[in-house]
Design an enzyme around this catalytic site. Structure first.
Site, PDB file in Angstrom:
ATOM      1  N   LYS A   1      -8.702   6.166 -19.075  1.00  0.00           N
ATOM      2  CA  LYS A   1      -9.181   6.746 -20.467  1.00  0.00           C
ATOM      3  C   LYS A   1      -8.045   6.671 -21.296  1.00  0.00           C
ATOM      4  O   LYS A   1      -7.722   5.393 -21.674  1.00  0.00           O
ATOM      5  CB  LYS A   1      -9.719   7.897 -20.133  1.00  0.00           C
ATOM      6  CG  LYS A   1     -10.642   8.242 -19.102  1.00  0.00           C
ATOM      7  CD  LYS A   1     -12.126   7.427 -19.480  1.00  0.00           C
ATOM      8  CE  LYS A   1     -13.039   7.537 -18.361  1.00  0.00           C
ATOM      9  NZ  LYS A   1     -12.917   7.935 -17.299  1.00  0.00           N
TER      10      LYS A   1
ATOM     11  N   TYR B   1     -16.825  16.525 -15.125  1.00  0.00           N
ATOM     12  CA  TYR B   1     -17.456  15.047 -15.209  1.00  0.00           C
ATOM     13  C   TYR B   1     -18.375  14.918 -13.914  1.00  0.00           C
ATOM     14  O   TYR B   1     -18.085  15.487 -12.909  1.00  0.00           O
ATOM     15  CB  TYR B   1     -16.302  14.071 -14.869  1.00  0.00           C
ATOM     16  CG  TYR B   1     -16.445  12.771 -14.475  1.00  0.00           C
ATOM     17  CD1 TYR B   1     -17.442  11.872 -15.350  1.00  0.00           C
ATOM     18  CD2 TYR B   1     -16.150  12.003 -13.392  1.00  0.00           C
ATOM     19  CE1 TYR B   1     -17.808  10.743 -15.017  1.00  0.00           C
ATOM     20  CE2 TYR B   1     -16.679  11.001 -13.120  1.00  0.00           C
ATOM     21  CZ  TYR B   1     -17.406   9.987 -13.892  1.00  0.00           C
ATOM     22  OH  TYR B   1     -17.561   9.071 -13.608  1.00  0.00           O
TER      23      TYR B   1
ATOM     24  N   ARG C   1       0.871  -1.191  -0.222  1.00  0.00           N
ATOM     25  CA  ARG C   1      -0.046  -0.014  -0.264  1.00  0.00           C
ATOM     26  C   ARG C   1       0.763   1.357   0.103  1.00  0.00           C
ATOM     27  O   ARG C   1       0.632   2.105  -0.652  1.00  0.00           O
ATOM     28  CB  ARG C   1      -0.877  -0.008   1.094  1.00  0.00           C
ATOM     29  CG  ARG C   1      -1.764   1.321   1.381  1.00  0.00           C
ATOM     30  CD  ARG C   1      -2.913   1.397   2.347  1.00  0.00           C
ATOM     31  NE  ARG C   1      -2.819   0.318   3.340  1.00  0.00           N
ATOM     32  CZ  ARG C   1      -2.140   0.581   4.479  1.00  0.00           C
ATOM     33  NH1 ARG C   1      -1.415   1.686   4.593  1.00  0.00           N
ATOM     34  NH2 ARG C   1      -2.042  -0.265   5.613  1.00  0.00           N
TER      35      ARG C   1
ATOM     36  N   ASP D   1      -7.787  18.623 -14.412  1.00  0.00           N
ATOM     37  CA  ASP D   1      -8.257  17.213 -15.106  1.00  0.00           C
ATOM     38  C   ASP D   1      -7.617  17.388 -16.543  1.00  0.00           C
ATOM     39  O   ASP D   1      -8.535  17.893 -17.378  1.00  0.00           O
ATOM     40  CB  ASP D   1      -9.646  17.067 -14.597  1.00  0.00           C
ATOM     41  CG  ASP D   1      -9.814  15.485 -14.846  1.00  0.00           C
ATOM     42  OD1 ASP D   1      -9.279  14.944 -15.865  1.00  0.00           O
ATOM     43  OD2 ASP D   1     -10.877  15.049 -14.382  1.00  0.00           O
TER      44      ASP D   1
END
Ligand SMILES: Cc1ncc(COP(=O)(O)O)c(C=O)c1O
Length: 401
Positions: free
Chosen positions: A207, A110, A58, A182
Site C-alpha cells: 500500500k 481487513y 531465504r 497494523d
C-alpha cells in the site's frame, strides 16, 4: 533484520530523510547510489560454515536487508522483517503463538486478516475474540489468562474507526500481553505505534509504503529482542520472503513516501469536506472531519488524517454500483495507497470474506464505498466523484418514472 537501532547506519532522524537514505549507502565496489538488486540465491563462503554476511537468500539477502533497515528506521524499531505480502507477515506473527492461546482482535479489520485468524489459525487451536477497539475498556474486559496477543488496526479498514494505541498498550502491558498494530492505513509518516507502546507493527507494504501498485509485500517491525529472534527464525523456517526485485521496488517507492502522504492528506481532506455536503451522501467517515467522533484522538495520535475516505451513499446497492461504474479517474479496484485513486465496494470486494451478518452488524452496509485518494489534481477527482453521484441519482429517477 537489523539490530543496531540506529537507522541502518544513517545519521538522519527525520522521516523525510530516512525514507531516502536509511539502510542505504553507496555500494563500496562501484559507488552505485541506488541499492543494487542482488538476485543471487546463494553466496560464496570463504570457509565452510563461515559466510561473509549472507549464505542463502531465504535466510538473508542484501537488497532485503536494506529494505528491512529502512523500514525499521521509519517505524522507530530495532528490527524489521520483510515478507512476500502483508498476509504473510500476519501469518508469521501468528505462528509465534501455540494451540490454546487466544488473540484479542479489533472487530473491524481487513477481511484477509479476519480470514487468516478464523480460517487458518482457529483450526490450529488459536482462538480469536473480537472487540470494538474504540474503547480500551472493552480490550481490558476481553483479556483472559489465555490471551497472548492484542491485534488492532487504526484507522480501521474500511470504517476508519480509531483505536487509542497508548491506552490499549498500557492496559495490555499490565497483563504482559504484546500489542500488534497494523499500521498500513496510516503509514509510518502519520503514526508510529512503537512510540505509543505497541510491541510490533505490521504493514502491507503493498500500500502506501511502496505506493505505486506494482508490488505485493509485507513487513513486521519491533524493538523486542525476544520476539525478533523468534520472527527471524520463522521468517527463514516458513520462507514467505519477498524477492530481491520486489524489495528494490519497495525501496524505490518508499523514497517519495513523505511527499506522497502530504498530498494524499491534503486532497483527501478537501474531498471529504466536499462529499460531506454533497446530495446523495448519507455520511462520510474521515478522521480529519469535525464530524468524526474520534477527531481529537486522531490529532493526538496521528500526524495527519490519511488518504482514505469511506462514504455511505443515501440509497441502494444498485446506486452504489452505478456510482462506482460511472467513475472515470478513480479506478474500481481493491487495494489502496497508490499514486492513482481507487474506489471499491467493501461488502462485495475487500470484505466479502466476512460473513454478511457480521458485516452488517459492524456497519459495512451495501451502500458503503471506500476511496483511496491518489495524487491526481483535486478538481479532476472532485468532478469524477460528482459524475458518480449524478449516476447514482439517475438510478432513482429512472425507477420513479
Ligand atoms: C490494513 C491491511 N492489512 C493487511 C493487508 C494484507 O496485505 P497484502 O494484500 O499485502 O497481503 C491489507 C490488504 O488490503 C490491508 O488493507
Amino acid at each position: 533484520m537489523i539490530d543496531d537501532g540506529n537507522a541502518g547506519g544513517s545519521p538522519a532522524t527525520r522521516p523525510e530523510t530516512l525514507v531516502i537514505h536509511a539502510g542505504q549507502t553507496p555500494d563500496p565496489g562501484h559507488g552505485a547510489v541506488m541499492e543494487p538488486i542482488v538476485l543471487s540465491s546463494t553466496f560464496a563462503q570463504p570457509e565452510p560454515g563461515k559466510p561473509l554476511r549472507f549464505d542463502y537468500s531465504r535466510s538473508g539477502n542484501p537488497t532485503r536487508a536494506a529494505l528491512e533497515a529502512c523500514l525499521a528506521a521509519l517505524e522507530h524499531g530495532r528490527y524489521a522483517f520483510a515478507f512476500g505480502s502483508g498476509c504473510a507477515a500476519g501469518a508469521v506473527l501468528m505462528h509465534t503463538l501455540r494451540p490454546g492461546d487466544q488473540v484479542v482482535c479489533g472487530d473491524d479489520v481487513y477481511g484477509g486478516t479476519y480470514r487468516l485468524f478464523n480460517g487458518v489459525m482457529r483450526p490450529l487451536g488459536i482462538e480469536t475474540v473480537t472487540v470494538d477497539m474504540r474503547t480500551p475498556e472493552a480490550v481490558a474486559a476481553a483479556l483472559t489468562e489465555k490471551t497472548r496477543l492484542v491485534w488492532l488496526e487504526t484507522p480501521t479498514n474500511p470504517l476508519l474507526h480509531l483505536a487509542d494505541i497508548a491506552a490499549i498498550a498500557s492496559v495490555a502491558r499490565t497483563r504482559g500481553v504484546p500489542v500488534v498494530v497494523d499500521n498500513t492505513f496510516a503509514s509510518p509518516m502519520l503514526q508510529n505505534p512503537l512510540d505509543l507502546g505497541a510491541t510490533a507493527v505490521v504493514h502491507s507494504t503493498t500500500k502506501y509504503i511502496n505506493g505505486h501498485s506494482d508490488v505485493v509485500g509485507g513487513a513486521i517491525i519491533t524493538s523486542d529482542a525476544e520476539l525478533a529472534a523468534r520472527l527471524k527464525f520463522l521468517q527463514n523456517a516458513i520462507g514467505a520472503v519477498p524477492s530481491p526485485m520486489d524489495c528494490y521496488l519497495v525501496l524505490r517507492g518508499v523514497k517519495t513516501l513523505a511527499v506522497r502522504m502530504q498530498r494524499h492528506v491534503e486532497t483527501a481532506s478537501e474531498l471529504a469536506a466536499r462529499l460531506e455536503k454533497a446530495p446523495g451522501v448519507r455520511r462520510v467517515a474521515y478522521p480529519g472531519l469535525a464530524s468524526h467522533p474520534q477527531r481529537e484522538l486522531a490529532r493526538r495520535q496521528m500526524r495527519g488524517p490519511g488518504g482514505m475516505i469511506t462514504l455511505e451513499l443515501d440509497g441502494t446497492e444498485a446506486q452504489a454500483r452505478a456510482f462506482l461504474q460511472a467513475l472515470r479517474i478513480f479506478t474500481l479496484a481493491e487495494s489502496l495507497g497508490g499514486v492513482e485513486s481507487l474506489a471499491e465496494h467493501p461488502a462485495i470486494m475487500t470484505h466479502a470474506s466476512i460473513p454478511a451478518e457480521v458485516r452488517r452488524g459492524l456497519g459495512i452496509t451495501d451502500t458503503l464505498v471506500r476511496l483511496s485518494v491518489g495524487l491526481e489534481h483535486v478538481e479532476d477527482l472532485w468532478r469524477d466523484l460528482q459524475g458518480g453521484l449524478a449516476a447514482a441519482a439517475r438510478v432513482t429517477e429512472t425507477r420513479a418514472r
